[in-house]
Every structure is written in structure tokens, then in C-alpha cells.
Design a protein around this motif. Structure first.
Motif, short mmCIF file in Angstrom:
data_model
loop_
_atom_site.label_atom_id
_atom_site.label_comp_id
_atom_site.label_asym_id
_atom_site.label_seq_id
_atom_site.Cartn_x
_atom_site.Cartn_y
_atom_site.Cartn_z
N UNK A 113 0.91 -1.14 0.32
CA UNK A 113 -0.06 0.56 -0.19
C UNK A 113 1.00 1.37 0.07
N UNK A 114 0.19 1.97 -0.36
CA UNK A 114 1.00 3.60 -0.18
C UNK A 114 2.15 3.97 0.91
N UNK A 115 1.33 3.77 2.51
CA UNK A 115 1.72 4.12 3.55
C UNK A 115 2.97 2.80 3.86
N UNK A 116 3.25 2.48 3.54
CA UNK A 116 4.59 1.30 3.63
C UNK A 116 5.71 1.23 3.13
N UNK A 117 6.10 1.21 4.20
CA UNK A 117 7.78 1.91 3.81
C UNK A 117 9.05 0.03 3.35
N UNK A 118 9.20 -0.13 2.41
CA UNK A 118 10.06 -0.63 1.85
C UNK A 118 11.09 -0.94 3.01
N UNK A 119 11.35 -2.42 2.64
CA UNK A 119 12.61 -2.44 3.23
C UNK A 119 13.49 -3.54 2.62
N UNK A 120 12.95 -4.22 1.82
CA UNK A 120 13.89 -5.00 1.35
C UNK A 120 11.97 -6.31 0.93
N UNK A 121 13.22 -7.23 0.93
CA UNK A 121 12.33 -8.36 0.31
C UNK A 121 12.59 -9.57 0.30
N UNK A 122 12.13 -10.47 0.07
CA UNK A 122 12.74 -12.13 0.26
C UNK A 122 11.82 -12.80 -1.02
N UNK A 123 12.83 -12.78 -1.76
CA UNK A 123 12.76 -14.07 -3.70
C UNK A 123 12.53 -15.59 -2.61
N UNK A 124 11.68 -15.93 -3.21
CA UNK A 124 10.90 -17.72 -3.25
C UNK A 124 12.05 -18.32 -4.41
#
Length: 148
Positions: A2-13
Motif C-alpha cells: 500500500x501507499x503508506x507502507x515502508x519498503x525495507x527489502x524483500x525475500x525472493x522465494x
């Protein structure tokens, strides 16, 4: 995301599936619905592992899980996750994707706890690079002339 969530990275399966976006600085991974990252597999513990963001770097800690947690193929208790690290939670594998600089990191990365633990497991004599005295001749002085 969503628009107000902060992005700290991701786990790619590995092997496909949706990426898991990291939106908080502290995350619990496990089978329970109350976990931040829910992995609905029988070989995942209820609360399997915890991820913390520290000084712009992610750290992963196993929470005493039955099937273990690995980083780059090595079983861990707590480990820094560098970008591109391969995480195995039980038999489920993910690649860590994030930018430490975008998360506020500067200078050298923080100490990696598993390296420190490995050093501390060794005896003081081993850490100092000194050989132990042979127990069968422990009361006999060494002839220093024989050492080269």
C-alpha cells in the motif's frame, strides 16, 4: 504494497512464488497466523525465526526451531544478512534483496554474531595461536633448542 507502507527489502522465494515484501524493522517468521511472515508448512515452527534491521543491515535469528535456519548453507543462531544472502527456513529457500545504503547504512557493516561466536567457542590458547602442552609430558620442560 500500500501507499503508506515502508519498503525495507524483500525475500525472493527459490523456485517461484510471490516475493515477500519487508515492511517493518522487526519481523517474526513462522507458521502461526500471528507472525509477520506466515509460512504455512508443517516443517516450519510456530515462531521459527526473527528478522531485525540494525544499522541498515538485516539480521536473522533462529528462535529454537526444530528444523533449523540456514544462511548461505550454514546453520545459524544469529547472522547478518548481506544483500543476496540465501536463507533456508526448514527446507524453504529465499534470496534476500535490499540495499543497506537505502536503509541508512554507512561505513563498514556491523559485526556478524556467528563469526564472533565461532571465535569464542575456541579455547584461549587456540585463539592466541599457542599449542597446548602434551598431557603425557606435562611436567617436563620443552627443549627450546629443538624448536626451529
Amino acid at each position: 504494497m500500500s501507499e503508506n507502507e515502508v519498503y525495507y527489502g524483500e525475500l525472493v522465494p527459490s523456485g517461484g512464488g510471490d516475493n515477500i515484501v519487508l515492511t517493518k524493522e522487526k519481523l517474526i517468521i513462522g507458521r502461526r497466523e500471528t507472525c509477520d511472515i506466515v509460512l504455512r508448512f508443517s516443517n516450519i515452527s510456530g515462531q521459527h525465526a526473527r528478522m531485525n534491521l540494525e544499522q541498515g543491515y538485516w539480521f536473522l535469528k533462529d528462535l529454537g526451531s526444530r528444523n533449523g535456519t540456514k544462511v548461505n548453507g550454514y546453520k545459524i543462531s544469529r547472522k547478518r544478512l548481506d544483500p543476496g544472502a540465501v536463507i533456508s527456513i526448514a527446507k524453504h529457500t529465499f534470496t534476500m534483496e535490499y540495499s543497506p545504503e537505502d536503509l541508512g547504512a554507512f561505513g563498514p557493516p556491523p559485526a556478524d554474531d556467528d563469526q564472533i561466536e565461532e571465535v569464542l567457542r575456541r579455547g584461549l590458547m587456540d585463539r592466541a595461536g599457542l599449542a597446548r602442552r602434551d598431557q603425557s609430558n606435562r611436567f617436563q620442560n620443552r627443549d627450546l633448542a629443538d624448536d626451529d
